[in-house]
Design a protein around this motif. Structure first.
Motif, PDB file in Angstrom:
ATOM      1  N   GLY A  74       0.723  -1.092   0.030  1.00 29.99           N
ATOM      2  CA  GLY A  74      -0.023  -0.005   0.068  1.00 29.99           C
ATOM      3  C   GLY A  74       0.843   1.265  -0.209  1.00 29.99           C
ATOM      4  N   ASN A  75       2.151   1.183  -0.017  1.00 27.69           N
ATOM      5  CA  ASN A  75       2.989   2.339   0.059  1.00 27.69           C
ATOM      6  C   ASN A  75       3.391   2.847  -1.359  1.00 27.69           C
ATOM      7  N   PHE A  76       2.797   2.320  -2.454  1.00 24.86           N
ATOM      8  CA  PHE A  76       3.205   2.596  -3.750  1.00 24.86           C
ATOM      9  C   PHE A  76       2.954   4.197  -3.945  1.00 24.86           C
ATOM     10  N   GLN A  77       1.828   4.666  -3.676  1.00 23.65           N
ATOM     11  CA  GLN A  77       1.221   6.062  -3.786  1.00 23.65           C
ATOM     12  C   GLN A  77       2.148   7.050  -2.940  1.00 23.65           C
ATOM     13  N   PRO A  78       2.230   6.796  -1.735  1.00 27.44           N
ATOM     14  CA  PRO A  78       3.064   7.813  -1.059  1.00 27.44           C
ATOM     15  C   PRO A  78       4.711   7.800  -1.613  1.00 27.44           C
ATOM     16  N   ALA A  79       4.859   6.502  -2.016  1.00 30.78           N
ATOM     17  CA  ALA A  79       6.427   6.472  -2.550  1.00 30.78           C
ATOM     18  C   ALA A  79       6.576   7.295  -3.792  1.00 30.78           C
ATOM     19  N   LEU A  80       5.638   7.147  -4.845  1.00 35.54           N
ATOM     20  CA  LEU A  80       5.438   7.678  -6.041  1.00 35.54           C
ATOM     21  C   LEU A  80       5.432   9.126  -5.729  1.00 35.54           C
ATOM     22  N   ALA A  81       4.531   9.674  -4.805  1.00 32.02           N
ATOM     23  CA  ALA A  81       4.567  11.019  -4.510  1.00 32.02           C
ATOM     24  C   ALA A  81       5.926  11.636  -4.077  1.00 32.02           C
ATOM     25  N   ASP A  82       6.672  10.914  -3.384  1.00 32.55           N
ATOM     26  CA  ASP A  82       7.937  11.424  -3.033  1.00 32.55           C
ATOM     27  C   ASP A  82       8.945  11.613  -4.114  1.00 32.55           C
ATOM     28  N   VAL A  83       8.884  10.331  -4.924  1.00 32.69           N
ATOM     29  CA  VAL A  83       9.754  10.248  -5.966  1.00 32.69           C
ATOM     30  C   VAL A  83       9.438  11.579  -6.996  1.00 32.69           C
ATOM     31  N   LEU A  84       8.281  11.800  -7.150  1.00 38.38           N
ATOM     32  CA  LEU A  84       7.651  13.020  -7.972  1.00 38.38           C
ATOM     33  C   LEU A  84       8.087  14.202  -7.772  1.00 38.38           C
ATOM     34  N   VAL A  85       8.234  14.251  -6.130  1.00 40.25           N
ATOM     35  CA  VAL A  85       8.845  15.648  -5.842  1.00 40.25           C
ATOM     36  C   VAL A  85      10.164  15.933  -6.183  1.00 40.25           C
ATOM     37  N   HIS A  86      10.945  15.251  -6.524  1.00 38.97           N
ATOM     38  CA  HIS A  86      12.288  15.254  -6.956  1.00 38.97           C
ATOM     39  C   HIS A  86      12.437  15.361  -8.387  1.00 38.97           C
ATOM     40  N   GLU A  87      11.385  15.050  -9.289  1.00 39.71           N
ATOM     41  CA  GLU A  87      11.335  15.136 -10.656  1.00 39.71           C
ATOM     42  C   GLU A  87      10.680  16.208 -11.141  1.00 39.71           C
ATOM     43  N   GLY A  88      11.274  16.949 -11.947  1.00 37.66           N
ATOM     44  CA  GLY A  88      10.654  18.046 -12.601  1.00 37.66           C
ATOM     45  C   GLY A  88       9.721  17.794 -13.707  1.00 37.66           C
ATOM     46  N   GLY A  89       9.341  18.731 -14.679  1.00 37.46           N
ATOM     47  CA  GLY A  89       8.415  18.438 -15.808  1.00 37.46           C
ATOM     48  C   GLY A  89       9.510  17.884 -16.931  1.00 37.46           C
TER      49      GLY A  89
ATOM     50  N   ASP B  42      13.532   4.874  -5.475  1.00 40.01           N
ATOM     51  CA  ASP B  42      14.110   6.108  -5.983  1.00 40.01           C
ATOM     52  C   ASP B  42      15.447   5.962  -6.383  1.00 40.01           C
ATOM     53  N   TYR B  43      16.215   5.053  -5.941  1.00 37.11           N
ATOM     54  CA  TYR B  43      17.645   4.764  -6.442  1.00 37.11           C
ATOM     55  C   TYR B  43      17.313   4.056  -7.954  1.00 37.11           C
ATOM     56  N   GLY B  44      16.355   3.061  -7.913  1.00 42.65           N
ATOM     57  CA  GLY B  44      16.134   2.453  -9.030  1.00 42.65           C
ATOM     58  C   GLY B  44      15.817   3.390 -10.183  1.00 42.65           C
ATOM     59  N   VAL B  45      14.822   4.231  -9.828  1.00 42.05           N
ATOM     60  CA  VAL B  45      14.407   5.030 -10.960  1.00 42.05           C
ATOM     61  C   VAL B  45      15.716   6.049 -11.576  1.00 42.05           C
ATOM     62  N   ASN B  46      16.783   6.402 -10.588  1.00 39.13           N
ATOM     63  CA  ASN B  46      17.830   7.238 -11.220  1.00 39.13           C
ATOM     64  C   ASN B  46      18.945   6.508 -11.930  1.00 39.13           C
ATOM     65  N   SER B  47      19.287   5.273 -11.191  1.00 40.46           N
ATOM     66  CA  SER B  47      20.064   4.511 -11.623  1.00 40.46           C
ATOM     67  C   SER B  47      20.060   3.059 -12.261  1.00 40.46           C
ATOM     68  N   GLY B  48      18.756   2.456 -12.038  1.00 42.26           N
ATOM     69  CA  GLY B  48      18.452   1.300 -12.485  1.00 42.26           C
ATOM     70  C   GLY B  48      18.139   0.395 -11.325  1.00 42.26           C
ATOM     71  N   VAL B  49      17.116  -0.318 -11.735  1.00 44.51           N
ATOM     72  CA  VAL B  49      16.776  -1.437 -10.531  1.00 44.51           C
ATOM     73  C   VAL B  49      17.644  -2.469 -10.138  1.00 44.51           C
ATOM     74  N   SER B  50      18.620  -2.945 -11.044  1.00 44.37           N
ATOM     75  CA  SER B  50      19.542  -3.986 -10.860  1.00 44.37           C
ATOM     76  C   SER B  50      20.611  -3.307  -9.828  1.00 44.37           C
ATOM     77  N   ARG B  51      21.213  -2.038 -10.242  1.00 43.05           N
ATOM     78  CA  ARG B  51      22.145  -1.445  -9.505  1.00 43.05           C
ATOM     79  C   ARG B  51      21.554  -1.092  -7.922  1.00 43.05           C
ATOM     80  N   SER B  52      20.030  -0.717  -7.856  1.00 44.05           N
ATOM     81  CA  SER B  52      19.618  -0.385  -6.622  1.00 44.05           C
ATOM     82  C   SER B  52      19.466  -1.631  -5.794  1.00 44.05           C
ATOM     83  N   ALA B  53      19.084  -2.502  -6.533  1.00 44.70           N
ATOM     84  CA  ALA B  53      19.058  -3.870  -5.714  1.00 44.70           C
ATOM     85  C   ALA B  53      20.127  -4.554  -5.090  1.00 44.70           C
ATOM     86  N   LYS B  54      21.344  -4.332  -5.956  1.00 46.31           N
ATOM     87  CA  LYS B  54      22.620  -4.815  -5.848  1.00 46.31           C
ATOM     88  C   LYS B  54      23.083  -4.180  -4.604  1.00 46.31           C
TER      89      LYS B  54
END
Length: 254
Positions: A4-19, A92-104
């Motif tokens: 159930g945390n997807f929406q708040p997580a997405l909201a925070d990710v988008l705070v750091h993303e511009g248009g 957020d790490y995955g969005v910027n640098s790739g899911v695999s790198r974040s997971a590693k």
């Protein structure tokens, strides 16, 4: 767990993303993933041409963007199964640098096998670990990776501000006000110590009698040596000052 945390997580990710942006200096804006390679389609709300070369980035709708984040980032990181806070830092790490790198890097923090895929072993380790320790370690590894990139000098200040904000938000999901205040003070103290070390040009905790003897070097060499010594301290001081500010704000809002 973080179901159930997807929406708040997405909201925070988008705070750091511009248009929409199409800065040609950013390799993520090119469909080939490198500057000048492919087509310059840009990035919108974190959805980049490098990651999604077949999409018309500029024309994406908010619903399409949310669907992409869920399918391409949240599901692969097992966001519904990771602990609260750890889910945000990993996404957020995955969005910027790739899911695999974040997971590693998450797996390295947890001390499990590193394969870039979050499965039962990684999830079990994440449940047993202190989420505050995991979040701090994960964000620290993320910063180390970002500082290693050739374009750090161009984008580093913004990147470090973002990681500081993500770390603070993730910690706020699993921390008390007192813990956040303590974290902010610790980061502030580090920034002051590192700034002082840069000022004397020898590093924090190094006495004058331990400073390198530069008297026999030409001026250009002295400047180069001092730059090598001081620059990393300045970077660390800036990063910790950003962390202190973000953590203090999180404590204020707690």
């Amino acid at each position: 767990m973080a179901k159930g945390n997807f929406q708040p997580a997405l909201a925070d990710v988008l705070v750091h993303e511009g248009g929409f942006t199409a800065d040609p200096r950013d390799p993520g804006n090119w469909t080939g993933g490198k500057r000048g390679v492919g087509v310059l389609k840009g990035t919108k709300r974190g959805i980049s041409a490098a990651a999604f070369p077949h999409l018309e980035i500029k024309n994406l709708t908010d619903n399409q963007i949310a669907d992409i984040y869920h399918g391409k980032y949240w599901v692969p990181i097992r966001g519904d199964d990771l602990p609260a806070g750890v889910d945000l830092s990993t996404m957020d790490y995955g969005v910027n640098s790739g899911v695999s790198r974040s997971a590693k890097d998450l797996q390295r923090v947890l001390g499990v096998g590193v394969d870039g895929r979050i499965g039962p072993v990684t999830l079990l380790a994440s449940k047993r670990a202190d989420p505050r320790v995991v979040i701090k370690g994960h964000c620290g590894r993320r910063m180390s990776f970002l500082r290693s990139l050739a374009i750090w000098n161009t984008f580093g200040k913004g990147w470090s501000r973002r990681v500081a904000g993500v770390e603070a938000k993730a910690l706020s999901w699993v921390s008390s006000k007192a813990q956040l205040e303590s974290d902010a003070k610790a980061a502030r103290d580090k920034a002051v110590a590192q700034g002082g070390g840069a000022a004397v040009g020898t590093g924090s905790g190094v006495g004058v009698d331990q400073a390198p003897d530069l008297s026999g070097l030409p001026l250009w060499a002295i400047v180069a040596v001092v730059a090598v010594i001081v620059a990393p301290l300045i970077i660390r001081a800036i990063v910790n000052a950003q962390r202190a500010s973000a953590l203090a704000q999180a404590a204020k809002e707690a």
